[in-house]
Design a protein around this motif. Structure first.
Motif, short mmCIF file in Angstrom:
data_model
loop_
_atom_site.label_atom_id
_atom_site.label_comp_id
_atom_site.label_asym_id
_atom_site.label_seq_id
_atom_site.Cartn_x
_atom_site.Cartn_y
_atom_site.Cartn_z
N SER A 1 0.82 -1.21 0.00
CA SER A 1 0.00 0.00 0.00
C SER A 1 0.86 1.27 0.00
N VAL A 2 1.68 1.44 1.02
CA VAL A 2 2.47 2.66 1.11
C VAL A 2 3.95 2.42 0.83
N GLY A 3 4.29 1.18 0.43
CA GLY A 3 5.67 0.88 0.09
C GLY A 3 6.11 1.63 -1.16
N GLU A 4 7.39 1.53 -1.47
CA GLU A 4 7.97 2.27 -2.59
C GLU A 4 7.26 1.97 -3.90
N TYR A 5 6.86 0.71 -4.10
CA TYR A 5 6.23 0.32 -5.36
C TYR A 5 4.73 0.08 -5.22
N GLY A 6 4.19 0.31 -4.03
CA GLY A 6 2.80 -0.04 -3.76
C GLY A 6 1.78 0.53 -4.71
N ILE A 7 1.50 1.81 -4.61
CA ILE A 7 0.46 2.44 -5.42
C ILE A 7 0.79 2.37 -6.91
N ALA A 8 2.06 2.56 -7.25
CA ALA A 8 2.47 2.54 -8.66
C ALA A 8 2.16 1.19 -9.31
N HIS A 9 2.41 0.10 -8.60
CA HIS A 9 2.16 -1.22 -9.18
C HIS A 9 0.68 -1.54 -9.25
N TRP A 10 -0.10 -1.04 -8.30
CA TRP A 10 -1.56 -1.21 -8.39
C TRP A 10 -2.08 -0.52 -9.65
N ARG A 11 -1.63 0.69 -9.91
CA ARG A 11 -2.09 1.43 -11.07
C ARG A 11 -1.70 0.72 -12.36
N GLN A 12 -0.45 0.25 -12.44
CA GLN A 12 0.00 -0.43 -13.64
C GLN A 12 -0.78 -1.72 -13.88
N ALA A 13 -1.11 -2.42 -12.81
CA ALA A 13 -1.84 -3.68 -12.94
C ALA A 13 -3.26 -3.44 -13.47
#
Length: 407
Positions: free
Chosen positions: A92-104
């Protein structure tokens, strides 16, 4: 924490020191020393100057964790809960959290890993989380203080878990989770039918399974193309494998696994008892001439069982089988004695099925992620087994104990 706990067991763990996990840790060290010694004698060019005893020893770090948990169910659940909180923070708040959700969501072919190794490893973590969610559904949905906070938290974790499992597109985890949950559901249904337990237990099971089905259907509809593509992508490889038509198998995701497994079997046949040492997995891949460069770049065999066999032979695998038997029987006997809660025992059984199957498609236990999850769950189970042994004076392996021997 795990290392200091191990030291504490050795210094103050009277009674515990003589139980199977400590003897099996010693056996694992001896097997690794034997394998390294044989390689240093027969193939010195393929062995390091010192044996890497941590390869198997790290799978016994649960000994220290079990000591610190002190046989307490509350401490076990708090420990697992903190681990779950950390996992949720990563996605969720990790370095890749939100960015990877959006890409998925934007690209169905994108497999998020949230900065944890690759996509297969978050899938493993959340597969185990899904099993825990089903197992502890009744505990989370019961009445009392913070009831709705617990229920909403449980529901959020289940939704996130299933979404990650779908988006990471890891077929081995899908299959392992399906088999584990089916076995868990059948076990609980037989148990309820035999004992006619209260509506509380039935409600927990129904809530857990219904949530998985509903969220699973929603995720399936949302990612229908992704699921269909992943399931159908390499279905022909299974047919070629069953027919022995290995020359027809391409070097794709599944194909690479099949070819590397073939190579591993050939190497294993040469040294079945003690294996090829701690670097065997990369040794097989690097020195099998007919494997292409694409397969060699992985450096491992995508199968924990084969990696243990190739590295330490039947002796190494035997250590792990005995450990699994001790924990399995110990869990059963501690639960029967009323010293391990039913939901923890159910989670332990489901996790065992899930983890063993998942490790046949990826070498999770060879990486820090798999070792961490394995030790975390094992610590919670073993601490209850030790509590049962301490209170009853019985050993897990009844046929091997004498008097009050603490096996």
């Amino acid at each position: 924490m795990a290392l200091t706990g191990l030291v504490a067991v050795l210094v103050w763990g009277r009674g515990i020191r003589s139980t199977a996990p400590l003897w099996l840790l010693l056996a694992a060290v001896l097997v690794q020393l034997l394998s390294w010694s044989m390689m240093a004698w027969q193939h010195p060019e393929w062995v390091g100057s010192n044996p890497r005893l941590d390869r198997m020893a790290k799978w016994f770090l649960f000994i220290g964790l079990a000591w610190w948990l002190g046989g307490s169910t509350r401490h076990t659940l708090m420990f697992w809960g903190l681990a779950l909180l950390g996992l949720m923070l990563v996605v969720s708040v990790g370095e890749y959290g939100i960015a990877h959700w959006r890409q998925a969501f934007d690209n169905p072919r994108f497999r998020p890993d949230f900065g944890v190794m690759n996509a297969q490893h978050p899938a493993m973590f959340f597969g185990a989380t899904m099993l825990a969610g089903v197992s502890f559904a009744a505990r989370c949905w019961r009445s009392g203080r913070w009831a709705w906070t617990r229920r909403l938290g449980w529901l959020s974790v289940m939704v996130v878990s299933l979404m990650v499992i779908v988006m990471t597109q890891t077929r081995g985890v899908w299959l392992s989770l399906l088999v584990a949950m089916t076995c868990m559901a059948l076990a609980v249904l037989f148990w309820l039918a035999a004992h006619r337990r209260s509506r509380y237990a039935v409600r927990g099971l129904i809530i857990g399974l219904a949530t998985v089905v509903v969220v699973g259907l929603l995720a399936g509809v949302s990612f229908r193309d992704t699921v269909e593509r992943r399931l159908a992508q390499e279905s022909g490889i299974i047919s070629h494998t069953l027919k022995g038509e290995f020359d027809q198998i391409p070097y794709s995701s599944v194909g690479n696994r099949v070819h590397s497994w073939r190579a591993a079997v050939v190497w294993l046949a040469e040294r079945p008892m003690v294996g090829w040492g701690d670097d065997a997995r990369s040794l097989v891949v690097r020195n099998t001439e007919w494997l292409p460069d694409r397969t060699r770049q992985y450096g491992h065999l995508h199968n924990t069982t084969l990696e243990v066999l190739v590295a330490y032979g039947v002796l190494g695998l035997g250590v792990m089988i005995v450990l699994g038997a001790w924990v399995g029987i110990g869990t059963w006997r501690a639960w029967r004695a009323g010293l391990m809660p039913s939901d923890i025992a159910m989670f332990g059984a489901g996790f065992f099925i899930f983890f063993v199957l998942a490790n046949q498609f990826e070498s999770y236990l060879s990486f820090w992620t798999g070792s961490f999850l394995f030790n975390m769950v094992m610590g919670g189970l073993v601490t209850h087994i030790w509590r049962w042994q301490a209170e009853t004076g019985q050993g897990v392996f009844r046929l091997l104990r004498r008097g009050r021997n603490e096996n």
